[in-house]
Design a protein around this motif. Structure first.
Motif, PDB file in Angstrom:
ATOM      1  N   VAL A 163      30.314  22.759  26.143  1.00 44.93           N
ATOM      2  CA  VAL A 163      30.116  21.627  25.234  1.00 44.93           C
ATOM      3  C   VAL A 163      29.195  22.006  24.091  1.00 44.93           C
ATOM      4  O   VAL A 163      29.429  21.676  22.924  1.00 44.93           O
ATOM      5  N   PHE A 164      28.098  22.710  24.417  1.00 41.74           N
ATOM      6  CA  PHE A 164      27.147  23.152  23.401  1.00 41.74           C
ATOM      7  C   PHE A 164      27.838  24.052  22.384  1.00 41.74           C
ATOM      8  O   PHE A 164      27.645  23.919  21.168  1.00 41.74           O
ATOM      9  N   THR A 165      28.651  24.974  22.860  1.00 45.47           N
ATOM     10  CA  THR A 165      29.348  25.918  21.987  1.00 45.47           C
ATOM     11  C   THR A 165      30.370  25.200  21.102  1.00 45.47           C
ATOM     12  O   THR A 165      30.499  25.509  19.912  1.00 45.47           O
ATOM     13  N   ALA A 166      31.080  24.259  21.677  1.00 45.52           N
ATOM     14  CA  ALA A 166      32.055  23.498  20.889  1.00 45.52           C
ATOM     15  C   ALA A 166      31.356  22.724  19.771  1.00 45.52           C
ATOM     16  O   ALA A 166      31.866  22.640  18.643  1.00 45.52           O
ATOM     17  N   ASN A 167      30.169  22.193  20.074  1.00 40.41           N
ATOM     18  CA  ASN A 167      29.410  21.452  19.068  1.00 40.41           C
ATOM     19  C   ASN A 167      28.926  22.387  17.958  1.00 40.41           C
ATOM     20  O   ASN A 167      29.001  22.057  16.766  1.00 40.41           O
ATOM     21  N   LEU A 168      28.432  23.572  18.345  1.00 41.60           N
ATOM     22  CA  LEU A 168      28.001  24.559  17.357  1.00 41.60           C
ATOM     23  C   LEU A 168      29.151  24.913  16.420  1.00 41.60           C
ATOM     24  O   LEU A 168      28.979  24.973  15.191  1.00 41.60           O
ATOM     25  N   THR A 169      30.304  25.167  16.994  1.00 43.07           N
ATOM     26  CA  THR A 169      31.471  25.567  16.201  1.00 43.07           C
ATOM     27  C   THR A 169      31.891  24.456  15.251  1.00 43.07           C
ATOM     28  O   THR A 169      32.262  24.706  14.106  1.00 43.07           O
ATOM     29  N   LYS A 170      31.817  23.218  15.734  1.00 47.79           N
ATOM     30  CA  LYS A 170      32.179  22.071  14.881  1.00 47.79           C
ATOM     31  C   LYS A 170      31.245  21.958  13.688  1.00 47.79           C
ATOM     32  O   LYS A 170      31.682  21.722  12.550  1.00 47.79           O
ATOM     33  N   ILE A 171      29.941  22.123  13.937  1.00 49.87           N
ATOM     34  CA  ILE A 171      28.968  22.049  12.845  1.00 49.87           C
ATOM     35  C   ILE A 171      29.198  23.185  11.849  1.00 49.87           C
ATOM     36  O   ILE A 171      29.197  22.982  10.632  1.00 49.87           O
ATOM     37  N   LEU A 172      29.403  24.396  12.375  1.00 48.18           N
ATOM     38  CA  LEU A 172      29.650  25.541  11.498  1.00 48.18           C
ATOM     39  C   LEU A 172      30.909  25.326  10.673  1.00 48.18           C
ATOM     40  O   LEU A 172      30.948  25.653   9.479  1.00 48.18           O
ATOM     41  N   SER A 173      31.935  24.768  11.277  1.00 49.36           N
ATOM     42  CA  SER A 173      33.170  24.474  10.549  1.00 49.36           C
ATOM     43  C   SER A 173      32.897  23.557   9.368  1.00 49.36           C
ATOM     44  O   SER A 173      33.429  23.764   8.265  1.00 49.36           O
ATOM     45  N   GLY A 174      32.060  22.560   9.594  1.00 52.97           N
ATOM     46  CA  GLY A 174      31.709  21.651   8.502  1.00 52.97           C
ATOM     47  C   GLY A 174      30.988  22.361   7.370  1.00 52.97           C
ATOM     48  O   GLY A 174      31.224  22.076   6.185  1.00 52.97           O
ATOM     49  N   ARG A 175      30.115  23.298   7.712  1.00 51.95           N
ATOM     50  CA  ARG A 175      29.381  24.058   6.692  1.00 51.95           C
ATOM     51  C   ARG A 175      30.348  24.931   5.887  1.00 51.95           C
ATOM     52  O   ARG A 175      30.228  25.053   4.664  1.00 51.95           O
ATOM     53  N   LEU A 176      31.305  25.543   6.558  1.00 52.05           N
ATOM     54  CA  LEU A 176      32.274  26.385   5.863  1.00 52.05           C
ATOM     55  C   LEU A 176      33.177  25.557   4.949  1.00 52.05           C
ATOM     56  O   LEU A 176      33.508  25.982   3.840  1.00 52.05           O
ATOM     57  N   GLN A 177      33.543  24.378   5.411  1.00 52.37           N
ATOM     58  CA  GLN A 177      34.363  23.494   4.578  1.00 52.37           C
ATOM     59  C   GLN A 177      33.601  23.081   3.323  1.00 52.37           C
ATOM     60  O   GLN A 177      34.191  22.944   2.246  1.00 52.37           O
ATOM     61  N   LYS A 178      32.291  22.902   3.462  1.00 49.72           N
ATOM     62  CA  LYS A 178      31.475  22.561   2.289  1.00 49.72           C
ATOM     63  C   LYS A 178      31.505  23.694   1.274  1.00 49.72           C
ATOM     64  O   LYS A 178      31.686  23.467   0.071  1.00 49.72           O
TER      65      LYS A 178
END
Length: 286
Positions: free
Chosen positions: A172-187
């Motif tokens: 769960v922690f890893t999935a959350n990290l990846t989701k946040i990173l995805s948002g940063r890359l989209q920015k």
């Protein structure tokens, strides 16, 4: 091969770098109340100007990539002299001890989170770059490489040390990290970035910091390596998905975990003698 993947025959004007100590080239030198610094010997013993804030004995992976692409070394954002014409080949925003999560670097006293690094890029560098080059960002940024190397500290200094994460599973922690990173890359994509290099998390269970914190013990901490391996699997999937969902983008995943594990397991043929001792003093966050 990596250079071909990145450039695909296109011109690379420069690079913008985000992440932690593996790609920090001196930003933490300018931070107050931070113990995550590499501005003293024996750091930099093989670097032309000596200790520079790079967490290594010589050039780091970003410097080597600059050499490969025939670019000048990228200046650190926090250096007051990084402005004007100095930024036309890119800027490095990375900060040792930082992570994807905003609070990961707090154990070092002070570090620049990935979120703040992106704000520094958008709010400070981009307007200056447009003024220097005479072009709008959407014309400029496709010619720059965006390198992101972060995530390991979110496990070493956060997940495995904080009580607040005790109830979250590693998945769960890893999935959350990846989701946040995805948002940063989209920015970064929305701002105009098109060429991305994502660095894998290294085998953090074999890092000098971990070794130094376990005197008398031998071998890597496998639970940390398991976390890094899981994150890298998510990161590779993120790269594959982003290629399809962000039109015109080019994403390259660099599996540095596999490279370093091969060196640790069989160092001599690859030019190394000692893969258990650190080259320099290391920071132990207890």
């Amino acid at each position: 091969m990596l250079g071909q993947q990145i450039t695909n025959g296109a011109r690379i004007r420069g690079m913008f770098v985000f992440g932690s100590s593996l790609v920090d080239n001196g930003n933490n030198n300018f931070l107050k109340n931070s113990i995550a610094k590499a501005d003293f010997l024996p750091y930099g013993i093989d670097f032309p100007s000596g200790p520079s804030g790079r967490f290594t004995n010589g050039k780091n992976v970003i410097d080597l990539l600059c050499d490969h692409l025939k670019l000048p070394l990228v200046p650190a954002f926090n250096d007051p002299s990084t402005q004007g014409r100095k930024i036309i080949h890119g800027v490095n925003y990375a900060s040792g001890a930082s992570g994807i999560l905003d609070d990961t670097g707090s154990r070092a006293g002070n570090a620049i989170s990935l979120n703040q690094q992106l704000r520094n890029f958008e709010e400070v560098t981009l307007p200056d770059l447009e003024a220097q080059m005479g072009f709008r960002r959407r014309e400029l940024l496709p010619e720059f490489l965006f390198v992101v190397g972060t995530g390991g500290n979110d496990y070493s200094f956060n997940y495995f040390l904080r009580q607040s994460t005790a109830n979250a599973s590693l998945e769960v922690f890893t999935a959350n990290l990846t989701k946040i990173l995805s948002g940063r890359l989209q920015k970064l994509y929305r701002l105009g970035g098109r060429k991305f290099v994502l660095m894998a998390v290294n085998p953090i269970g074999c890092s000098p910091m971990v070794m130094a914190s376990r005197p008398g013990r031998h071998g890597c901490i496998q639970v940390l390596n398991k976390a890094a391996h899981l994150f890298n699997a998510h990161l590779k999937s993120l790269v594959d998905v982003s290629k399809h969902h962000l039109p015109g983008s080019n994403f390259v995943f660099v599996n540095s975990y596999r490279i370093i594990r091969k060196i640790i397991r069989n160092p001599v043929p690859r030019g190394f003698k000692d893969t258990t001792s650190s080259c320099c003093e290391v920071m132990c966050l207890e």
